[in-house]
Design a protein around this motif. Structure first.
Motif, PDB file in Angstrom:
ATOM      1  N   GLU A 108       0.839  -1.208   0.000  1.00 40.87           N
ATOM      2  CA  GLU A 108       0.000   0.000   0.000  1.00 40.87           C
ATOM      3  C   GLU A 108       0.871   1.253   0.000  1.00 40.87           C
ATOM      4  OE1 GLU A 108      -3.269   0.071  -0.465  1.00 40.87           O
ATOM      5  OE2 GLU A 108      -3.147  -2.118  -0.614  1.00 40.87           O
ATOM      6  N   SER A 110       3.910   1.565  -1.156  1.00 41.29           N
ATOM      7  CA  SER A 110       4.599   1.734  -2.429  1.00 41.29           C
ATOM      8  C   SER A 110       3.663   2.178  -3.555  1.00 41.29           C
ATOM      9  CB  SER A 110       5.317   0.440  -2.826  1.00 41.29           C
ATOM     10  OG  SER A 110       4.377  -0.575  -3.091  1.00 41.29           O
ATOM     11  N   LYS A 111       2.357   1.976  -3.386  1.00 45.00           N
ATOM     12  CA  LYS A 111       1.392   2.414  -4.403  1.00 45.00           C
ATOM     13  C   LYS A 111       1.196   3.926  -4.376  1.00 45.00           C
ATOM     14  CE  LYS A 111      -1.436  -1.735  -4.860  1.00 45.00           C
ATOM     15  NZ  LYS A 111      -2.778  -2.311  -4.645  1.00 45.00           N
ATOM     16  N   ARG A 114       2.098   6.388  -7.310  1.00 43.99           N
ATOM     17  CA  ARG A 114       2.249   5.609  -8.538  1.00 43.99           C
ATOM     18  C   ARG A 114       0.911   5.431  -9.266  1.00 43.99           C
ATOM     19  NH1 ARG A 114       6.720   0.930  -7.684  1.00 43.99           N
ATOM     20  NH2 ARG A 114       8.258   2.222  -6.677  1.00 43.99           N
ATOM     21  N   GLN A 115      -0.020   6.294  -8.959  1.00 42.56           N
ATOM     22  CA  GLN A 115      -1.298   6.208  -9.639  1.00 42.56           C
ATOM     23  C   GLN A 115      -1.087   6.547 -11.123  1.00 42.56           C
ATOM     24  OE1 GLN A 115      -0.785   8.081  -6.873  1.00 42.56           O
ATOM     25  NE2 GLN A 115      -1.938   6.997  -5.321  1.00 42.56           N
TER      26      GLN A 115
END
Length: 190
Positions: A108, A110-111, A114-115
């Motif tokens: 979560e 690392s996301k 990075r959308q």
């Protein structure tokens, strides 16, 4: 006409443990070789092998007294062994659950940032173009490597050392090349 199927190894082990648990007694091998076939249908030839596998797994205890080996297993020991195993598995499960939770949090985390956006897609495309350009320039530099003064100096030094070793120690050139891993086709740059 149906053929009688023999017992599997696991069935034999279970039945032999039943003998110990039901009688709560201590036996010698010869006793087990008599009791097991009669009461539990375990062939006499496999009793020793099954008994040894139970001893190896720590389910049956054994001790040598004088010239005889005695075997025993009490329900309380089996219960304690299962409790210890259960506790170990519960501990392992808890540790694995914590590890899974940490990994999930890491995913979560690392996301974030990075959308998929148009700006990010453009940057990724630009990065790919720049990497390709870098590889092209690197290949171009490698073409002219032989003109690099540092490379020419290194080659000159190798030949100077080879010449010195031939004069000083009388080594043959192919022996020097082999000893120092210099390729056979190594030569001055034209």
């Amino acid at each position: 006409m149906s053929k009688k199927r023999g017992l599997s190894v696991e069935e034999k082990r279970t039945r032999m443990m039943e003998i110990f648990f039901e009688t709560k007694d201590v036996f010698q091998l010869k006793d087990m070789e008599k009791i097991a076939p009669k009461e539990k249908g375990i062939t006499a030839m496999s009793v020793k092998e099954i008994l040894q596998s139970l001893v190896d797994d720590g389910m049956v205890d054994t001790d040598r007294i004088g010239t005889s080996n005695y075997f025993w297993a009490f329900p309380s020991k089996a219960l304690h062994a299962r409790k210890r195993k259960l506790e170990a598995l519960e501990t392992q499960l808890a540790e694995s659950s914590q590890k899974k939770e940490r990994l999930q949090q890491s995913i979560e985390k690392s996301k974030i940032g990075r959308q998929e956006t148009a700006e990010r897609a453009a940057l990724i495309k630009e990065l790919a173009v720049l990497r390709q350009k870098k590889e092209h320039l690197k290949a171009e530099i490698d073409k002219y490597k032989e003109c690099d003064p540092d490379v020419v100096e290194e080659i000159h030094n190798i030949f100077a050392i080879k010449s010195w070793a031939k004069r000083k120690f009388g080594f043959e050139e192919n022996r020097i090349d082999k000893s120092f891993g210099i390729p056979e086709d190594f030569d001055y740059i034209d």
